[in-house]
Every structure is written in structure tokens, then in C-alpha cells.
Motif scaffolding. Structure first.
Motif, PDB file in Angstrom:
ATOM      1  N   ALA A   1      65.063 -50.213  48.496  1.00  0.00           N
ATOM      2  CA  ALA A   1      63.377 -50.920  48.676  1.00  0.00           C
ATOM      3  C   ALA A   1      62.636 -50.100  47.622  1.00  0.00           C
ATOM      4  O   ALA A   1      61.758 -51.369  47.199  1.00  0.00           O
ATOM      5  N   LYS A   2      63.399 -49.673  47.042  1.00  0.00           N
ATOM      6  CA  LYS A   2      62.880 -49.528  45.822  1.00  0.00           C
ATOM      7  C   LYS A   2      62.965 -50.156  45.120  1.00  0.00           C
ATOM      8  O   LYS A   2      62.907 -51.439  43.759  1.00  0.00           O
ATOM      9  N   ILE A   3      64.596 -50.779  45.024  1.00  0.00           N
ATOM     10  CA  ILE A   3      65.015 -52.466  43.764  1.00  0.00           C
ATOM     11  C   ILE A   3      63.744 -53.793  44.333  1.00  0.00           C
ATOM     12  O   ILE A   3      63.529 -54.470  43.845  1.00  0.00           O
ATOM     13  N   GLU A   4      63.796 -53.761  45.954  1.00  0.00           N
ATOM     14  CA  GLU A   4      62.842 -54.917  46.114  1.00  0.00           C
ATOM     15  C   GLU A   4      61.195 -54.421  45.903  1.00  0.00           C
ATOM     16  O   GLU A   4      60.998 -55.868  45.531  1.00  0.00           O
ATOM     17  N   GLU A   5      61.231 -53.799  45.950  1.00  0.00           N
ATOM     18  CA  GLU A   5      60.090 -53.486  45.127  1.00  0.00           C
ATOM     19  C   GLU A   5      59.716 -53.636  44.015  1.00  0.00           C
ATOM     20  O   GLU A   5      58.795 -54.462  43.314  1.00  0.00           O
ATOM     21  N   TYR A   6      60.584 -53.318  42.901  1.00  0.00           N
ATOM     22  CA  TYR A   6      60.675 -53.586  41.504  1.00  0.00           C
ATOM     23  C   TYR A   6      60.657 -55.568  41.106  1.00  0.00           C
ATOM     24  O   TYR A   6      60.348 -55.169  40.426  1.00  0.00           O
TER      25      TYR A   6
END
Length: 358
Positions: A77-82
Motif C-alpha cells: 500500500a505504501k509503494i502504491e501511495e508513493y
């Protein structure tokens, strides 16, 4: 890449200030020389450049969204938000961020030699990019995430990774050879294409300071075992993809200065000069001829790095074998400007964003 403590060590303040001033005035015109510019001075200049950016690389208050994303516990989820936030950045900020993180990713690959792993680089560049002076630990965490997940966040293809790694290894070998005295220092490795820009058509070539466009052309043809037939005219071209324009290099032009000035959207390609036969026939019958007529003319002035232009005007031109002259109107006796033909660079193609009046 192999300099110990790179970015952690500070360079000389006076040299950093003068180099930064040069870069702001005309970045493409700056020539970095090992004897003159120490690696730590250059590294310090890069940090100072980002620290002094008006809105910062992450554009002011929007940077808080990036810092908040570091708190997401789910890695996917963090990579997707970045990735989402990356898409919201202005084009130039996005391209600059990718170039910087790509560079830091390469630096940490050599951490065995330079002692700068991902964490150490993040400690330096977090406060630099967010201009926080180390008060917000989340800035360092974000930079660490961007380096660690560089490939996924920036959607980097395997082919791009391999090409860069090959270039780096070629430069490393060249430097080893230079330090052992088997090769001149100052030689430059570059990628040149044969006929078109494709992976299978690329060649990594060592470019000495003395190499001409003619010598580079023969070098590429020789490597590919291409025999020149009668009425085959091979040349080296400078191609600008963005503007869809190209320029055949004069056979005696030195290649190294051209390489130093090429933008990221430009490259060199060796291919046949399809119109050469017609040009030779034309020239044989036109000794001492000249051309003249009205043209739309626009002048660009590079003031403090701003590409300022004056708009298009009708001007009368006369071109002969020696010079190009510009007159305000047909009846003018004295030219406003004059350029020697040998100094002209003529590009074939269309400069899309220019919007001429006709």
C-alpha cells in the motif's frame, strides 16, 4: 560512486558557491574537470542546489502527503501511495526526482567502497530535500523507501537497468586502465546507435578528446563489419527525439564537446546520408552561388538560464559559401547580423513547441 563518504563529507564552501553560480547561469555549459573540481565540492553543490530550491522538490505543502505516506505499515500500500504521489508532481520535478533517486540507488550499490548505504544516504538527503535541518525523521525514512523500492516506484524496466549498469562497468574499466597508465584519462564512454535507436543496434564506444565524427563513423562500421560500397555515404547524426530534428555532423567535428552538450532526449546515430548524391550533383553545378529571400526569424537569448525570445519578425537573408547575413529589409545596405557559415549548425526537422506564425 567509489568515493568514500560521498555526500556525507563537505566540500569547500567557496568552491561550492562558485560552482552553483555557474550551474544556475548555464548548466549545460559547465565542464567538470578532476584537477579543478574535487568530488566532494561537486557533491556539496548538488545538495546545496536541492536545499535552495524555492518550493522544494516535493512542491511546498504537498510534501506533507509524502511524509504521511511513510507511516503506512503495509509495504504494498505504501509503494502504491508513493506511485500515486509521484504522478501528481509537475513533470520536471518528477524527472528530477527519478534522476536523483536513480543516482543514489547506484551509489548504495557501491557501499562496500564508499561506505554510504541506503540508510546513510537517507540521513543526508532527507533533510536536504525537505529543507528540515534534520527535525523530521520521516524525511529520511521517505528517501530510504524511495531508494529501496526505486525499481517498483519509478517503474524501471530491466533493459534500462542493464544498460546503465553496462555503462557504469565500462567507465570503471576505463578508469582502471587510466590509473594503470594504459589509457589516457579523460576518455569518455558513450552509447552510439547504428541506423536506428534500438537495443540491438547500440554500441558502447570510448571517445577520446581527439575523435572526429568521421573516425566515430568508421569505428561503428568497422565493429559491425559493414563494408562501404560505392555511393554509400555514411555519417554520424545528432538526433533530438523530443523536437524530431536531426543534424548531420561535419566529418571533422570533434565528438566529445557534442556529447557533453547533449540533453537527455538526444543521442548519436550512424546511418547513411540518403541525400548526399543529390547534394553533390547540385553543388557541382553551383559554384559560388548564393541564396536570398525573406524569412521568419526569431532570436533566443539565454539570460540567467531563462530562454527568452523576442517573437518572430520578417527579415531578409543572404547566404553564400562564406557567411549568412541578416538585413532588416530588402532595401537595407548594412546587415544587422552576420554569421560565418562554418559556425552554423543546421537541424533538419521540426521544433514542435516553437509555434511559428506561418
Amino acid at each position: 560512486l567509489t568515493s568514500e563518504g560521498i555526500y556525507r563529507k563537505s566540500g569547500q564552501n567557496s568552491k561550492t558557491t562558485s560552482l552553483l553560480e555557474l550551474l544556475r547561469r548555464d548548466a549545460r555549459g559547465v565542464r567538470l574537470k578532476e584537477g579543478e573540481h574535487h568530488v566532494d565540492d561537486v557533491a556539496n553543490t548538488l545538495k546545496r542546489f536541492f536545499r535552495d530550491l524555492g518550493d522544494g522538490l516535493f512542491t511546498g505543502r504537498w510534501g506533507q502527503d509524502w511524509l504521511r505516506a511513510t507511516a503506512l505499515e503495509d509495504e504494498g500500500a505504501k509503494i502504491e501511495e508513493y506511485r500515486r504521489l509521484l504522478g501528481t508532481l509537475p513533470t520536471v520535478n518528477r524527472a528530477t526526482l527519478k534522476a536523483l533517486i536513480n543516482h543514489l540507488f547506484r551509489v548504495q550499490l557501491f557501499s562496500g567502497e564508499n561506505q554510504m548505504n541506503t540508510h546513510n544516504l537517507a540521513i543526508v538527503f532527507g533533510p536536504t530535500l525537505f529543507q528540515t535541518d534534520g527535525k523530521d525523521y520521516k524525511a529520511g525514512r521517505l528517501v530510504e523507501d524511495l531508494i529501496s523500492h526505486y525499481v517498483e516506484i519509478f517503474n524501471v524496466k530491466d533493459q534500462e537497468m542493464k544498460k546503465q549498469q553496462d555503462e557504469i562497468m565500462a567507465i570503471m574499466k576505463m578508469r582502471e586502465a587510466a590509473s594503470s597508465g594504459t589509457q589516457q584519462a579523460g576518455d569518455f564512454i558513450c552509447t552510439v546507435y547504428l541506423e536506428e535507436k534500438k537495443t540491438e543496434a547500440e554500441q558502447h564506444v570510448k571517445i577520446p578528446a581527439t575523435m572526429t565524427a568521421e573516425e566515430l563513423t568508421f569505428e561503428i562500421l568497422d565493429r559491425r563489419k559493414i563494408v562501404m560500397k560505392e555511393k554509400d555515404y555514411w555519417s554520424c547524426f545528432e538526433v533530438n527525439e523530443r523536437e524530431e530534428a536531426e543534424r548531420p555532423l561535419h566529418y571533422s567535428e570533434k565528438v566529445l564537446p557534442i556529447l557533453h552538450c547533449l540533453g537527455t532526449e538526444s543521442y548519436l546515430v550512424v546511418k547513411k546520408q540518403m541525400s548526399m548524391e543529390n547534394m553533390l550533383v547540385y553543388l557541382a553545378s553551383r559554384v559560388g552561388d548564393s541564396k536570398h529571400g525573406m524569412m521568419k526569424f526569431r532570436e533566443e537569448r539565454n539570460l540567467l538560464g531563462l530562454g527568452l525570445s523576442t517573437g518572430f519578425h520578417d527579415r531578409y537573408f543572404i547566404l553564400n559559401h562564406a557567411c549568412l547575413r541578416l538585413y532588416k529589409e530588402v532595401r537595407s545596405h548594412k546587415p544587422e547580423k552576420e554569421w560565418p557559415v562554418r559556425n552554423l549548425k543546421v537541424y533538419l526537422g521540426m521544433k514542435k513547441k516553437l509555434r511559428p506564425p506561418t
